[in-house]
Design a protein around this motif. Structure first.
Motif, PDB file in Angstrom:
ATOM      1  N   GLU A  75      17.361  33.451  39.715  1.00  0.00           N
ATOM      2  CA  GLU A  75      15.995  33.212  39.481  1.00  0.00           C
ATOM      3  C   GLU A  75      16.250  31.810  38.344  1.00  0.00           C
ATOM      4  N   GLY A  76      17.765  31.815  38.340  1.00  0.00           N
ATOM      5  CA  GLY A  76      17.998  29.795  37.856  1.00  0.00           C
ATOM      6  C   GLY A  76      17.738  29.085  38.257  1.00  0.00           C
ATOM      7  N   ARG A  77      17.877  28.607  39.802  1.00  0.00           N
ATOM      8  CA  ARG A  77      18.061  27.367  41.107  1.00  0.00           C
ATOM      9  C   ARG A  77      19.604  27.720  40.163  1.00  0.00           C
ATOM     10  N   CYS A  78      20.475  27.858  40.281  1.00  0.00           N
ATOM     11  CA  CYS A  78      21.520  27.406  39.549  1.00  0.00           C
ATOM     12  C   CYS A  78      22.827  28.061  40.999  1.00  0.00           C
ATOM     13  N   VAL A  79      23.677  27.874  41.178  1.00  0.00           N
ATOM     14  CA  VAL A  79      24.951  28.021  41.780  1.00  0.00           C
ATOM     15  C   VAL A  79      25.491  29.286  41.175  1.00  0.00           C
ATOM     16  N   VAL A  80      25.844  30.323  41.590  1.00  0.00           N
ATOM     17  CA  VAL A  80      26.434  31.059  40.849  1.00  0.00           C
ATOM     18  C   VAL A  80      27.962  31.882  41.136  1.00  0.00           C
ATOM     19  N   LEU A  81      29.083  31.203  40.693  1.00  0.00           N
ATOM     20  CA  LEU A  81      30.508  32.127  40.913  1.00  0.00           C
ATOM     21  C   LEU A  81      30.451  32.999  39.948  1.00  0.00           C
ATOM     22  N   SER A  82      31.331  34.220  40.510  1.00  0.00           N
ATOM     23  CA  SER A  82      31.614  36.003  39.876  1.00  0.00           C
ATOM     24  C   SER A  82      32.274  36.008  39.987  1.00  0.00           C
ATOM     25  N   ALA A  83      33.376  36.036  39.760  1.00  0.00           N
ATOM     26  CA  ALA A  83      35.495  36.847  39.666  1.00  0.00           C
ATOM     27  C   ALA A  83      35.193  37.789  38.904  1.00  0.00           C
ATOM     28  N   ASN A  84      36.468  38.753  39.715  1.00  0.00           N
ATOM     29  CA  ASN A  84      37.015  40.378  39.095  1.00  0.00           C
ATOM     30  C   ASN A  84      38.030  40.347  39.249  1.00  0.00           C
ATOM     31  N   GLN A  85      38.973  41.030  38.733  1.00  0.00           N
ATOM     32  CA  GLN A  85      40.394  41.549  39.359  1.00  0.00           C
ATOM     33  C   GLN A  85      39.964  41.962  39.955  1.00  0.00           C
ATOM     34  N   CYS A  86      40.960  42.571  40.468  1.00  0.00           N
ATOM     35  CA  CYS A  86      41.401  43.359  41.616  1.00  0.00           C
ATOM     36  C   CYS A  86      42.961  44.165  41.403  1.00  0.00           C
ATOM     37  N   MET A  87      43.347  44.896  41.470  1.00  0.00           N
ATOM     38  CA  MET A  87      43.963  45.925  40.829  1.00  0.00           C
ATOM     39  C   MET A  87      44.078  47.577  41.334  1.00  0.00           C
ATOM     40  N   THR A  88      45.595  47.673  41.124  1.00  0.00           N
ATOM     41  CA  THR A  88      45.793  48.691  41.436  1.00  0.00           C
ATOM     42  C   THR A  88      46.292  49.654  40.445  1.00  0.00           C
ATOM     43  N   LYS A  89      46.384  50.762  40.544  1.00  0.00           N
ATOM     44  CA  LYS A  89      47.103  51.656  39.023  1.00  0.00           C
ATOM     45  C   LYS A  89      48.955  51.548  38.892  1.00  0.00           C
ATOM     46  N   ALA A  90      49.116  50.825  39.754  1.00  0.00           N
ATOM     47  CA  ALA A  90      50.593  49.996  39.666  1.00  0.00           C
ATOM     48  C   ALA A  90      51.407  49.376  39.054  1.00  0.00           C
ATOM     49  N   ASN A  91      49.836  48.643  39.187  1.00  0.00           N
ATOM     50  CA  ASN A  91      50.270  47.341  38.095  1.00  0.00           C
ATOM     51  C   ASN A  91      49.726  48.049  36.629  1.00  0.00           C
ATOM     52  N   LEU A  92      49.314  48.721  36.482  1.00  0.00           N
ATOM     53  CA  LEU A  92      48.149  48.374  35.261  1.00  0.00           C
ATOM     54  C   LEU A  92      49.475  48.785  34.291  1.00  0.00           C
ATOM     55  N   PRO A  93      50.381  48.097  33.273  1.00  0.00           N
ATOM     56  CA  PRO A  93      50.955  48.396  32.081  1.00  0.00           C
ATOM     57  C   PRO A  93      51.561  48.665  31.499  1.00  0.00           C
ATOM     58  N   HIS A  94      52.512  49.181  31.549  1.00  0.00           N
ATOM     59  CA  HIS A  94      53.281  50.299  31.190  1.00  0.00           C
ATOM     60  C   HIS A  94      53.118  51.506  29.518  1.00  0.00           C
TER      61      HIS A  94
END
Length: 380
Positions: A234-253
């Motif tokens: 649509e925008g004729r632009c380069v798109v970068l998309s970043a998301n976190q990948c996290m397990t339950k074990a890495n949730l803060p206490h």
């Protein structure tokens, strides 16, 4: 001669403290620099954290005191960039705001990001949670290796439960910024997570002649990549998309209410019983998450890669060309994913042969868009 740059997306997750996350960001940027990367994007709320599964003790008409303790922890993890609640805009960028008699304005996070960019030569864009006054904002900051921070924006529309913990940012912060890297002129701007589902917000960025569109997100659904492809085409632009990948074990206490030892052994979750995996998008323990389709599940050993059922967010980071072609990703179940692609920005111009939604194709003689406090003309 092609106007090529090497772009990267980091699929990183927030660590236990903001200082640890900053150190991890520096390590990732240095790794990217060793691969001749010019610009790198980190996920939404990477600094400060996306408090996935946290309820903050809130129900309609009621608040749990334990939820206030959760918010206290979260508030302290957020960064202080020295801005004002109404957003000082260019005055903040130019460091024209009053400073304390001793020290710097803010907690030093801005200066640390500028140091990392300067020492590595990599342009950094990262999502963060910013505290200002008594309010938290989800934002993104643009850090140039030569000039330092050249812009910052705050998410204008938090989604769902985010509205309890994040304030609404200023539409004026949607202003695109420009830079030149190795002779390639970039006009870049960020739309954060579900802001990308707002057609008029997207148009406000297209109208500024953006050729690098940044989409830090927390959305790991299968529907996200088609949206990114639509935005790019649509925008004729380069798109970068970043998301976190996290397990339950890495949730803060403070989210789980458990110690690290209770969460797992040596950073790994307790071994699950062997069972079939859930369908692609389901509700588990009252929270919506994205998981793969049916497949036989084998419990991992403590030293193996976590099973998909252990993830509360599977990632899905990607890089898309101006014609909507996927150049890299989506990458799933990789807690330390790094996508690197060489992109020719003249492809943005080639694509506008037949579609320029910020120019002639917008029919701006017939359709008008006004955004309060935002100049929609392309920045110099």
């Amino acid at each position: 001669m092609p106007e090529t740059l090497r772009l990267a997306v980091s699929q990183s997750y927030t660590l236990s403290t903001t200082s640890e996350t900053l150190q991890a960001l520096e390590q990732t940027v240095r790794t990217a620099s060793s691969q001749s990367v010019d610009l790198i994007l980190f996920p939404e709320a990477y600094l400060g954290g996306y408090p996935r599964t946290a309820t903050f003790g809130a129900a309609v008409g009621a608040r749990d005191p334990n939820g206030r303790e959760q918010f206290l922890h979260y508030f302290k993890d957020a960064v202080d960039l020295g801005d004002t609640p109404e957003g000082a805009g260019q005055k903040w960028v130019d460091r024209e705001l009053a400073k304390p008699k001793e020290g710097i304005r803010g907690d030093g996070t801005r200066e640390e990001l500028e140091r990392i960019a300067r020492e590595t030569g990599v342009f950094i864009v990262t999502g963060l949670v910013e505290r200002c006054g008594g309010t938290l904002y989800c934002g993104a900051v643009y850090v140039c290796p030569r000039l330092g921070v050249i812009g910052k924006r705050r998410k204008v529309m938090p989604t769902g439960s985010e509205r309890l913990i994040w304030g609404q940012g200023q539409p004026s912060s949607l202003r695109a910024v420009t830079t030149t890297i190795r002779g390639v002129k970039l006009t870049l701007a960020a739309a954060i997570c579900w802001e990308n589902y707002m057609p008029l917000l997207r148009q406000s960025l297209y109208s500024q002649n953006v050729n690098l569109y940044l989409a830090p997100t927390a959305d790991a659904r299968d529907t996200w990549l088609p949206l990114m492809r639509t935005v790019a085409c649509e925008g004729r632009c380069v798109v970068l998309s970043a998301n976190q990948c996290m397990t339950k074990a890495n949730l803060p206490h403070w989210v789980t209410g458990q110690s690290q030892q209770e969460n797992g052994v040596n950073g790994h979750t307790k071994l699950p019983e062997k069972r079939a995996r859930r369908q692609s998008t389901v509700t588990a323990e009252g929270h919506e998450i994205a998981l793969p389709g049916p497949k036989e599940s084998i419990a991992p050993s403590p030293t193996s890669k976590p099973d998909s059922s252990d993830f509360i967010c599977r990632g899905g980071s990607s890089i898309v060309s101006p014609l909507g072609d996927v150049l890299a990703g989506p990458v799933w179940d990789d807690e330390h994913g790094l996508l690197v692609v060489e992109v020719d920005f003249e492809d943005c111009v080639r694509g506008r042969l037949d579609l320029d939604v910020g120019g002639s194709y917008s029919r701006n003689d017939a359709f008008k868009l006004h955004v309060e406090g935002l100049d929609l003309s392309p920045p110099p």
